[in-house]
Design an enzyme around this catalytic site. Sequence first.
Site, PDB file in Angstrom:
ATOM      1  N   ASP A  86      30.635  24.246  35.340  1.00 31.04           N
ATOM      2  CA  ASP A  86      31.682  24.969  36.055  1.00 31.04           C
ATOM      3  C   ASP A  86      32.100  26.203  35.259  1.00 31.04           C
ATOM      4  O   ASP A  86      32.494  26.091  34.099  1.00 31.04           O
ATOM      5  CB  ASP A  86      32.891  24.042  36.228  1.00 31.04           C
ATOM      6  CG  ASP A  86      34.003  24.712  37.012  1.00 31.04           C
ATOM      7  OD1 ASP A  86      33.983  24.599  38.254  1.00 31.04           O
ATOM      8  OD2 ASP A  86      34.875  25.359  36.400  1.00 31.04           O
ATOM      9  N   TYR A 137      36.319  33.787  33.414  1.00 33.37           N
ATOM     10  CA  TYR A 137      36.137  33.161  32.093  1.00 33.37           C
ATOM     11  C   TYR A 137      35.325  34.062  31.156  1.00 33.37           C
ATOM     12  O   TYR A 137      35.223  33.762  29.958  1.00 33.37           O
ATOM     13  CB  TYR A 137      35.415  31.811  32.194  1.00 33.37           C
ATOM     14  CG  TYR A 137      36.094  30.725  32.987  1.00 33.37           C
ATOM     15  CD1 TYR A 137      37.401  30.844  33.437  1.00 33.37           C
ATOM     16  CD2 TYR A 137      35.419  29.546  33.293  1.00 33.37           C
ATOM     17  CE1 TYR A 137      37.996  29.826  34.174  1.00 33.37           C
ATOM     18  CE2 TYR A 137      36.011  28.525  34.023  1.00 33.37           C
ATOM     19  CZ  TYR A 137      37.293  28.683  34.467  1.00 33.37           C
ATOM     20  OH  TYR A 137      37.869  27.667  35.189  1.00 33.37           O
ATOM     21  N   LYS A 167      33.693  31.236  40.428  1.00 39.18           N
ATOM     22  CA  LYS A 167      34.904  31.464  41.225  1.00 39.18           C
ATOM     23  C   LYS A 167      35.222  32.946  41.392  1.00 39.18           C
ATOM     24  O   LYS A 167      35.042  33.733  40.439  1.00 39.18           O
ATOM     25  CB  LYS A 167      36.113  30.780  40.552  1.00 39.18           C
ATOM     26  CG  LYS A 167      35.829  29.349  40.166  1.00 39.18           C
ATOM     27  CD  LYS A 167      37.017  28.617  39.558  1.00 39.18           C
ATOM     28  CE  LYS A 167      36.557  27.299  38.972  1.00 39.18           C
ATOM     29  NZ  LYS A 167      36.073  27.375  37.599  1.00 39.18           N
ATOM     30  N   HIS A 199      39.552  31.353  43.285  1.00 39.54           N
ATOM     31  CA  HIS A 199      40.098  30.796  42.033  1.00 39.54           C
ATOM     32  C   HIS A 199      41.555  30.331  42.161  1.00 39.54           C
ATOM     33  O   HIS A 199      41.961  29.361  41.511  1.00 39.54           O
ATOM     34  CB  HIS A 199      39.965  31.829  40.910  1.00 39.54           C
ATOM     35  CG  HIS A 199      39.894  31.221  39.547  1.00 39.54           C
ATOM     36  ND1 HIS A 199      39.107  31.710  38.546  1.00 39.54           N
ATOM     37  CD2 HIS A 199      40.523  30.147  39.009  1.00 39.54           C
ATOM     38  CE1 HIS A 199      39.254  30.964  37.455  1.00 39.54           C
ATOM     39  NE2 HIS A 199      40.108  30.013  37.712  1.00 39.54           N
TER      40      HIS A 199
END
Length: 269
Positions: free
Chosen positions: A44, A49, A74, A107
């Site tokens: 994931d 990120y 996301k 997200h």
Amino acid sequence: MLKDFVTYNGISIPAVGLGTWQSAPNDCYNAVRWALEAGYRHVDTAFDYLNEQAVGKALRDSGLGRDEYFVTTKLPADVKDAKLCEQRFFQSLDNLGTDYIDLYLIHAPWPWDQVGKDFTEGNIAVWEQLLEFKQKGLVREVGVSNFEISHIQAISRAVGVMPAVDQIYHFVGVTEPELREYCQQNGIVVEAYSPLGTGRLLSDERLTEIARGYGVSVAQLCIRYCLHKNTLPLPKSVHRERIAQNISLDFDISERDIEFLDSLEGKTV
Ligand code: A2P
């Protein structure tokens, strides 16, 4: 062997997934390689990120076929219009170095600096866009993250399609019973991010004592508890032995201990 979760469209999602929030790119590359070696088949990540490239490279370098692993990413929380959604999506594909994404999520229902504000119109616009990606075969499954019941209802009523997944903050003491029940009644797979309370549960003495009884770590206890709640845990680690430990879950928690863990709702972190 842990059972896959299956969405209402029949797409299988392997449990457990490796979480990568707060994993720096170099650490993240190693973590993904170690996870695949330990038997994980689900990773994931998220555009936000800043580690999609590392995730993609590790997945490709693993030697596994593209259909042998499941990768989630996301759409950034601040993207609430269709055009930018398309741009960000293709950047994610490029970062990951793949032709398709297994699971693509919105997200959050609001940008992080405007939590709680109403973005219904924007959420509907990007939800329609995600469904278009799915229709074109660019993603296998679509869903949301951090959505509450009202957010899910708003997009599904407007567009006529329920998200297949809601990825939420979920761990012992924070299990969102109402949202979880709503999702599970409507066939929405609930994924648990921060299943260790971002690590804060690990020093809880009550959990340490229960874990000791099973000869497992607090991390393993917490991850098993998520599975017991029918949520798909996404523990994050960048340490090889912890990554392996987090998917080694060959024990069951007794009903008595589950009751005790349930009684900690609102009383952990
Ligand atoms: P690290 O990445 O340095 O291994 P969560 O999944 O709830 O976000 O928790 C992640 C935190 O828990 C990270 O700080 C991670 O540290 C730590 N962690 C993950 N798995 C374990 C484990 N099996 N034992 C101890 N700490 C762990």
